[in-house]
Design an enzyme around this catalytic site. Sequence first.
Site, short mmCIF file in Angstrom:
data_model
loop_
_atom_site.label_atom_id
_atom_site.label_comp_id
_atom_site.label_asym_id
_atom_site.label_seq_id
_atom_site.Cartn_x
_atom_site.Cartn_y
_atom_site.Cartn_z
N ASP A 156 3.91 3.04 0.14
CA ASP A 156 2.63 3.22 -0.44
C ASP A 156 2.10 1.97 0.02
O ASP A 156 2.61 1.07 0.44
CB ASP A 156 2.66 3.49 -1.87
CG ASP A 156 1.43 3.12 -2.51
OD1 ASP A 156 0.46 3.65 -2.31
OD2 ASP A 156 1.40 2.28 -3.61
N ASP A 158 -1.51 -0.01 -1.57
CA ASP A 158 -2.10 -0.57 -2.74
C ASP A 158 -0.93 -0.96 -3.80
O ASP A 158 -0.17 0.13 -4.22
CB ASP A 158 -3.15 -0.02 -3.30
CG ASP A 158 -4.42 -0.25 -2.51
OD1 ASP A 158 -4.14 0.32 -1.27
OD2 ASP A 158 -5.37 -0.84 -2.79
N ASP A 164 -3.54 -4.69 -5.36
CA ASP A 164 -4.61 -3.68 -5.47
C ASP A 164 -6.03 -4.19 -4.75
O ASP A 164 -6.38 -5.05 -4.93
CB ASP A 164 -4.97 -3.38 -6.89
CG ASP A 164 -5.32 -1.97 -7.04
OD1 ASP A 164 -5.13 -1.08 -5.96
OD2 ASP A 164 -5.76 -1.65 -8.14
N LYS A 353 1.17 13.30 -1.45
CA LYS A 353 2.36 12.41 -0.76
C LYS A 353 3.42 13.16 -0.29
O LYS A 353 4.29 12.86 0.60
CB LYS A 353 2.51 11.10 -1.60
CG LYS A 353 1.38 10.05 -1.50
CD LYS A 353 1.80 8.89 -1.68
CE LYS A 353 0.58 7.85 -1.69
NZ LYS A 353 0.73 6.32 -1.76
P1 IMP Z 1 -2.68 3.55 -2.29
O1 IMP Z 1 -2.18 2.92 -3.52
O2 IMP Z 1 -2.18 2.88 -0.91
O3 IMP Z 1 -2.10 5.00 -2.13
O4 IMP Z 1 -4.36 3.47 -2.10
C1 IMP Z 1 -5.09 3.76 -3.44
C2 IMP Z 1 -6.27 3.28 -3.18
O5 IMP Z 1 -6.84 3.44 -1.80
C3 IMP Z 1 -7.45 3.80 -4.13
O6 IMP Z 1 -7.23 3.26 -5.14
C4 IMP Z 1 -8.66 3.59 -3.44
O7 IMP Z 1 -9.45 2.26 -4.17
C5 IMP Z 1 -8.65 3.44 -2.03
N1 IMP Z 1 -9.02 4.74 -1.19
C6 IMP Z 1 -10.02 4.46 -0.20
N2 IMP Z 1 -10.19 5.78 0.26
C7 IMP Z 1 -9.40 6.71 -0.38
C8 IMP Z 1 -9.55 7.98 -0.24
O8 IMP Z 1 -10.17 8.74 0.32
N3 IMP Z 1 -8.76 8.68 -1.37
C9 IMP Z 1 -7.92 7.93 -2.16
N4 IMP Z 1 -8.21 6.64 -2.45
C10 IMP Z 1 -8.88 5.79 -1.42
MG MG Z 2 -0.21 2.32 -4.89
#
Ligand code: IMP
Ligand code: MG
Length: 431
Positions: A156, A158, A164, A353
């Site tokens: 993953d 963020d 974050d 996912k």
């Molecule tokens: P992850 O933790 O890598 O899955 O990223 C999640 C974060 O990506 C979300 O909290 C959003 O801030 C950002 N984000 C940017 N574009 C999108 C999108 O199209 N869908 C969902 N999250 C997005």
């Molecule tokens: Mg995450």
Amino acid sequence: MTTRYRVEYALKSHRRDQLIEWIKALLAVPFVLHSQPTAVHLWQQEDTSKLAAVALDTHQRYAEIFRDVERLLNDHIEHEENNYAGHSKLKLLIPTVGTFFTRLYLAEAFKYQDEQRHISRRRFVAPSFNDVRLILNSAQILGLLHTNGIELVTFDGDVTLYDDGENLDPDNPVIERIIRLLQQGIKVGIVTAAGYTEEAKYYERLKGLLDVLHDTPDLTDDQRSALIVMGGESNYLFKYDSTSQYRLAYVPREQWLIGEMATWKEDDIKELLSIAENALRACVANLNLPVSVLRKDRAVGVYPQSKGRLFREQLEETVLVVQNTVERSQVASRLPFCAFNGGNDVFVDIGDKSWGVRACQQYFGGIDPARTLHVGDQFLSAGANDFKARLASTTAWIASPGETVQLLDELDALKATLKTRASTSEKETEE
Ligand code: IMP
Ligand code: MG
């Protein structure tokens, strides 16, 4: 149960992991009965050997519990593999328990984590949620290593690779660990919710890693092409490309879509996103949220204006309202979606996912779930987007980018230990 009670229970249960809570409760018994808060006088007498004896006793009792839970898990795996009638004992005890792709070596993992965290030396703080979570992670790594090894690790973005909302900067210690995986011939996928159609945007977020990949002489071209990025949960695939100024090349959907993904209709996608958007807008009005609404071609979300922060309760309420609303619609039966709390925003993505990880497995020639590890921070059952990866691979639940680094080092250390053990026992049988 009264209706009110049931609702409260449902809300509470999606914020808890029942397997972890159950193990934690089992450990509370020996903690209460054997930990010795009064043994403080032993400190005063500097009688550390007595304290060590108390800790050893507690260690053995915790270890017994992990051995017994491991047996129950093995029984559950056997039950599912052989399609026995009814539920396994573990499933009866924990109805939400899912499928395990490998065994979990809980007893061995407890021994390892007790050395790191000195859990059985504690006399005032019982084994915690985090202790159990980390033991499960170690048990999973051991499960992969003892079974068939690891061929693919998906991460993953963020909170897992970087804080974050931040980017993967050049000084991030996870970079050298990812390079190490690639050098070992392991494939790597970054499976993030962040959904952009352009390479430039991912380059901005992942620049630290992509530049090292480009510049390091320590990787072969094959190893470099073992890195891919899956954005928007399961919507946009990019592969590493040294000729591109953004170090990435978009892979057209027809080259990687798997199974029924190819039958998802544009009209359905639009309809589902419109239902989600309306529900989000209703929450904005109802809760007076200081946010903007963002609609994309495969997602819709709300994020705070001018760097404001939303409360946890606002985020959770919004996720649950949207999830419930979309679930009730007809179109949700034709299309998977994922509504989640992004820490300070709420998004609804098309797909999830499980599809993202499966597409990565397929892209690399069909890697088995039992040889895949997904590392993420969101594993609660509602409003969390890594949870669905459990359908496609083994998983490790981390709480910060620092823990991801630790996990990768643990993987390397355990791998080395098992290798030495194997070669020693080989020598012994030869002699
Ligand atoms: P992850 O933790 O890598 O899955 O990223 C999640 C974060 O990506 C979300 O909290 C959003 O801030 C950002 N984000 C940017 N574009 C999108 C999108 O199209 N869908 C969902 N999250 C997005
Ligand atoms: Mg995450």
